[in-house]
Design a protein around this motif. Structure first.
Motif, mmCIF file in Angstrom:
data_model
loop_
_atom_site.group_PDB
_atom_site.id
_atom_site.type_symbol
_atom_site.label_atom_id
_atom_site.label_comp_id
_atom_site.label_asym_id
_atom_site.label_seq_id
_atom_site.Cartn_x
_atom_site.Cartn_y
_atom_site.Cartn_z
ATOM 1 N N ARG A 68 0.819 -1.218 0.000
ATOM 2 C CA ARG A 68 0.000 0.000 0.000
ATOM 3 C C ARG A 68 0.849 1.263 0.000
ATOM 4 O O ARG A 68 0.502 2.248 -0.648
ATOM 5 N N GLN A 69 1.949 1.250 0.718
ATOM 6 C CA GLN A 69 2.831 2.411 0.725
ATOM 7 C C GLN A 69 3.447 2.620 -0.654
ATOM 8 O O GLN A 69 3.533 3.744 -1.143
ATOM 9 N N VAL A 70 3.872 1.525 -1.279
ATOM 10 C CA VAL A 70 4.435 1.628 -2.626
ATOM 11 C C VAL A 70 3.359 2.116 -3.595
ATOM 12 O O VAL A 70 3.609 2.988 -4.433
ATOM 13 N N GLY A 71 2.148 1.580 -3.472
ATOM 14 C CA GLY A 71 1.049 2.014 -4.335
ATOM 15 C C GLY A 71 0.755 3.493 -4.173
ATOM 16 O O GLY A 71 0.497 4.196 -5.154
ATOM 17 N N ARG A 72 0.803 3.980 -2.943
ATOM 18 C CA ARG A 72 0.567 5.414 -2.711
ATOM 19 C C ARG A 72 1.642 6.260 -3.375
ATOM 20 O O ARG A 72 1.348 7.271 -4.017
ATOM 21 N N VAL A 73 2.894 5.854 -3.239
ATOM 22 C CA VAL A 73 3.979 6.593 -3.889
ATOM 23 C C VAL A 73 3.771 6.600 -5.402
ATOM 24 O O VAL A 73 3.881 7.642 -6.051
ATOM 25 N N MET A 74 3.448 5.434 -5.955
ATOM 26 C CA MET A 74 3.265 5.357 -7.406
ATOM 27 C C MET A 74 2.082 6.214 -7.856
ATOM 28 O O MET A 74 2.144 6.867 -8.903
ATOM 29 N N ALA A 75 1.016 6.245 -7.063
ATOM 30 C CA ALA A 75 -0.155 7.053 -7.414
ATOM 31 C C ALA A 75 0.165 8.549 -7.377
ATOM 32 O O ALA A 75 -0.293 9.306 -8.225
ATOM 33 N N LEU A 76 0.957 8.964 -6.403
ATOM 34 C CA LEU A 76 1.264 10.384 -6.252
ATOM 35 C C LEU A 76 2.391 10.863 -7.153
ATOM 36 O O LEU A 76 2.355 11.990 -7.649
ATOM 37 N N TYR A 77 3.412 10.027 -7.356
ATOM 38 C CA TYR A 77 4.631 10.482 -8.021
ATOM 39 C C TYR A 77 5.058 9.634 -9.215
ATOM 40 O O TYR A 77 6.040 9.956 -9.871
ATOM 41 N N GLY A 78 4.370 8.542 -9.486
ATOM 42 C CA GLY A 78 4.841 7.569 -10.468
ATOM 43 C C GLY A 78 4.819 7.982 -11.916
ATOM 44 O O GLY A 78 5.392 7.306 -12.754
ATOM 45 N N GLY A 79 4.172 9.090 -12.241
ATOM 46 C CA GLY A 79 4.082 9.503 -13.635
ATOM 47 C C GLY A 79 5.411 9.819 -14.286
ATOM 48 O O GLY A 79 5.527 9.833 -15.506
ATOM 49 N N ALA A 80 6.442 10.065 -13.496
ATOM 50 C CA ALA A 80 7.753 10.429 -14.033
ATOM 51 C C ALA A 80 8.660 9.226 -14.267
ATOM 52 O O ALA A 80 9.789 9.385 -14.709
#
Length: 143
Positions: A68-80
């Protein structure tokens, strides 16, 4: 898991969500990323084309956080970063981004399992057995 269980440097209460995060902020746009987010994004960048890691794989590799923590990071910042290379454990495509991810998988030669006719939307899944990457020789020096 709640926001309280996230590593201390992730979350809106720390003022770290840059404007326009929905489209994925550029990592060099002058906004400092939380240390955990930077580590997650570094792992996503290391995954070779045609391969994937699950959210849980990334957390395990970092020896910190969880899916879930990894998913949150990817959701917030993963576009780059190559966000399509970090997936759910069942190989389903990211809701709302299925066609973009599918285009990337096909361009990179990521192994896919064709969907059954009964599957919603008839979208394939990532073939987890063939596409999963364990960090291999690129794992040297991970933090």
């Amino acid at each position: 898991m709640s926001e309280e269980s996230l590593p201390d440097d992730i979350g809106p209460e720390h003022g770290d969500i840059p404007p326009g995060y929905d489209d994925g902020p550029e990592r060099d746009n002058g906004h400092a990323l939380p240390a955990y987010a930077e580590r997650v994004l570094d792992v996503a960048e290391r995954i070779p084309p045609g391969h994937i890691m699950t959210y849980g794989d990334v957390a395990e590799w970092l020896e910190e956080g969880g899916p879930r923590q990894v998913g949150r990071v990817m959701a917030l910042y993963g576009g780059a970063v190559p966000w399509w290379r970090v997936v759910r454990a069942d190989g389903t495509l990211l809701p709302g981004h299925e066609l973009r991810a599918l285009d990337q998988y096909r361009a990179e030669g990521t192994p896919l399992k064709e969907a059954s006719r009964a599957a919603e939307g008839h979208l394939p899944r990532v073939d987890m057995k063939r596409a999963r990457w364990d960090g291999g020789e690129h794992a040297d020096g991970h933090t």
